[in-house]
Structures are given as structure tokens and as C-alpha cells.
Write an enzyme that holds these catalytic residues in place. Sequence first.
Site, PDB file in Angstrom:
ATOM      1  N   HIS A  42     106.364  48.364 -73.101  1.00 38.08           N
ATOM      2  CA  HIS A  42     104.509  49.761 -72.358  1.00 38.08           C
ATOM      3  C   HIS A  42     105.938  50.908 -72.470  1.00 38.08           C
ATOM      4  O   HIS A  42     106.809  50.949 -71.679  1.00 38.08           O
ATOM      5  CB  HIS A  42     104.300  49.282 -71.530  1.00 38.08           C
ATOM      6  CG  HIS A  42     102.732  50.244 -71.588  1.00 38.08           C
ATOM      7  ND1 HIS A  42     102.380  51.193 -71.075  1.00 38.08           N
ATOM      8  CD2 HIS A  42     101.746  49.716 -72.553  1.00 38.08           C
ATOM      9  CE1 HIS A  42     101.019  51.736 -71.423  1.00 38.08           C
ATOM     10  NE2 HIS A  42     100.627  50.742 -72.444  1.00 38.08           N
ATOM     11  N   ASP A  81      97.796  44.310 -75.304  1.00 38.78           N
ATOM     12  CA  ASP A  81      97.557  43.759 -76.904  1.00 38.78           C
ATOM     13  C   ASP A  81      98.396  41.858 -76.553  1.00 38.78           C
ATOM     14  O   ASP A  81      97.512  41.981 -77.955  1.00 38.78           O
ATOM     15  CB  ASP A  81      98.206  44.410 -78.024  1.00 38.78           C
ATOM     16  CG  ASP A  81      97.897  45.888 -77.254  1.00 38.78           C
ATOM     17  OD1 ASP A  81      96.411  46.340 -77.385  1.00 38.78           O
ATOM     18  OD2 ASP A  81      99.229  46.703 -78.022  1.00 38.78           O
TER      19      ASP A  81
END
Length: 389
Positions: free
Chosen positions: A275, A326
Site C-alpha cells: 500500500h 482489497d
Amino acid sequence: MAHHNLDNIDTSEYPHINRGLDGIVAFSTTKSSIDGQQGELIYSGYNIDTLAEYSSFEEVCFLLWNDRLPTESELKDLKKELIGQRNLPKPVLDYIKNTNKNAEPMAVLRTAVSMLADFEDGRDGNKAEENRAHAISMTAQIPTIIAAFDRSRKGKEIVAPLTEGSTAYNFLYMLNGEKPGEAAEKTMDLCLILHAEHGMNASTFTARTICATESDMFSAVTGAIGALKGPLHGGANTAVMNTLLELEKQGENADAVAFTKEKLAKKEKIMGFGHRVYKTFDPRARHLRKMSQKLSEETGHEKLYEWSEDMLKTMKEEKNIDPNVDFFSATVYYSIGIQPDLYTCIFAMSRVSGWSAHYMEQADNNRLVRPRALYIGEKNLDWTPIEKR
């Protein structure tokens, strides 16, 4: 094209050059705080762990829009308003029925949300009231758009929204044509809470930039949906699911560890990991991981969960990177019967709460967004007549 680099740039004159604006503060906000080192996410003062445990999506919407939790009567009023706004204007519904059945759901959502603006009444010049009304109507209507398109493309009858129940409950009902069980509703609601807001990501930045021109909230949300549609922002959970389904094709004995190592060896990107902000386990992924385990057992998708865990371990060992929001949301959505190409739409259905909150915040203290671009090309070239080029 000549390729120019930034090596010979005077950094004292341009101290803030950053590809992708890394580390540049563009706005101040009370909507959310992310501590990437600690793996902490706060919405308007409340830790995501607290909200995941106690709140509902509707309560989170109120929190983001007002920077405080609602009273009992305020929450009741907001739920009533959201329920009252669920129906789509007929031309929008006609568009959904008549558009290409093979269209990307995110493209359909983008167009339909843009059309909603045509059916909004002005609010007698009260900008704050108007913004609040637009936030409520989009939050109420986006689930209807997604469910209507999914049913329409499958040749099924479009299910009208209920005049009761939570956003999560009503969405699953419109999508599947039957009232969901308590576990599915709770799961859906938690997913909406976890995706509601996340700092200055690409889509939120887009929404605020559009707001800063004094354009309307529908334009800002349409632009945000356009940004979210890209695989580097919102499309990753669909890619994660497709990876897991690729594994499933190898049958019961599929080896997720070998599969992951092989992909890494080929320098292929594994979606759902790493991320831009978190340097540790994404706090949202922790909640989704628990849910994914529970759901996969309930729905007979244990393999998907086991493979996910194997991939997670392999990525940590090989690359030292952790999963993001996700990674587990893919299995969760799949377990409650949602098709992979709808995942990003559901992200949008939740994030509209954050986008609209940022829009209102920007509108309250606006300044036109105007960064500088550093020109790195040639200057004052001599003109060559066309016959000599």
C-alpha cells in the site's frame, strides 16, 4: 520523444518535486487520519476498530458528514431520508436497461451518477443544505444503480428498492431478489464501513479538485468514480479474485505457495499486497481476514481462504509486504455471492460517503487547486519549414 530527467534541476528552487506527489500535503481534513507505520485508521476521531465493532454504515455516513456521531433521532431521520431517495429517475433506469450488457459496471455507474444531476432540484441557494441533500441522494441511489445493472445484464427483472432496512440489506435484496440473512447483511455493512473513507487517495483528491472549481457534487463524484475505476486504485480486488479463480482451475490440489513464487519469479505484480501508505498490515484487512475465514467456512469456500493465507505468508517471506484492503475483501464479496466485476462498484457505493464529506469540507473553506508543473523540455527552438522536416 526526448526523455528528460530531473537530475540537473535546482532543488533549492523546487524543493517539493515528487513523482505522484509522495509526501506532499495538499489539504487539511478532519475526515480521516492514517498512520502508515502503526497501521492505524481513524474516521473523524474514531478508530476503525471501534467503528467496525459498534457502528453501522449509516452512522458512519453521519459521522463523516458532521464530524460527530448522530443522536438516536438524527440517525432515525437519516435512515428515513436515505430510504426515501433509493428510487432512480426513469431516464436513468432506462439508460441502465438499454446500455450495452457487456459494458464495464464501473463505466455504467459513472454515466448513471452523472445523469442523476439532471434530476436534482436547487435548494433556494442554501449551498450547505444542497450539498447535504446531494450526498444523501447519491449514497441512496448508487446501490440501486449497481443492482439494477447487474440484474439487467443477466436478463433478470430489476428489483425495486425496499422502503425499509439498511443500505446493506436493501442492496443485497435488490441484487439477489431475496432478502439476505443476518450474517450476509452484517458482512455487507462491515464492508461498507471499512471502505467509507481513506485520506487523500486518487479519487478523493479528484473529488476535492473538482469541488475546488465550484463545480457541483455530482461532477465531483463522477470524476472520483472515474479515478477509482483504474486498476491501481479501485480495481485491485477484482484482480485478486481473478488470481484466486485462476488457482481454483488447478483443482483441489492447487499449490498457492508455488503459484505465488512462480508469479514473483516472472516479475508479475500480485494484486492485493502493499500500500502507498501502510507499511504494515492494513487495519481494514485485519477485519476482512476474520470475516473471510468465517464466511468461507459457512459457504464452502474454505479453499479460497486457505489459498489466501498461503499467498499472504509467501508474500511476507519473499517480499516482506502485507495485504491491503482489497486482498480479503475479494473473498468476502465472493462468499456472499457478488460477482468479481462488481467489486469496485461496491467500493464506490461505500466511498461516496467519504467523497461527499471531503466535497463539503472543501466547499466550506475553498481555494482553487493549482499546483505547478515543472517544464523540462527545450525552449525557443528555431522554426523548420515543413518541407525540410
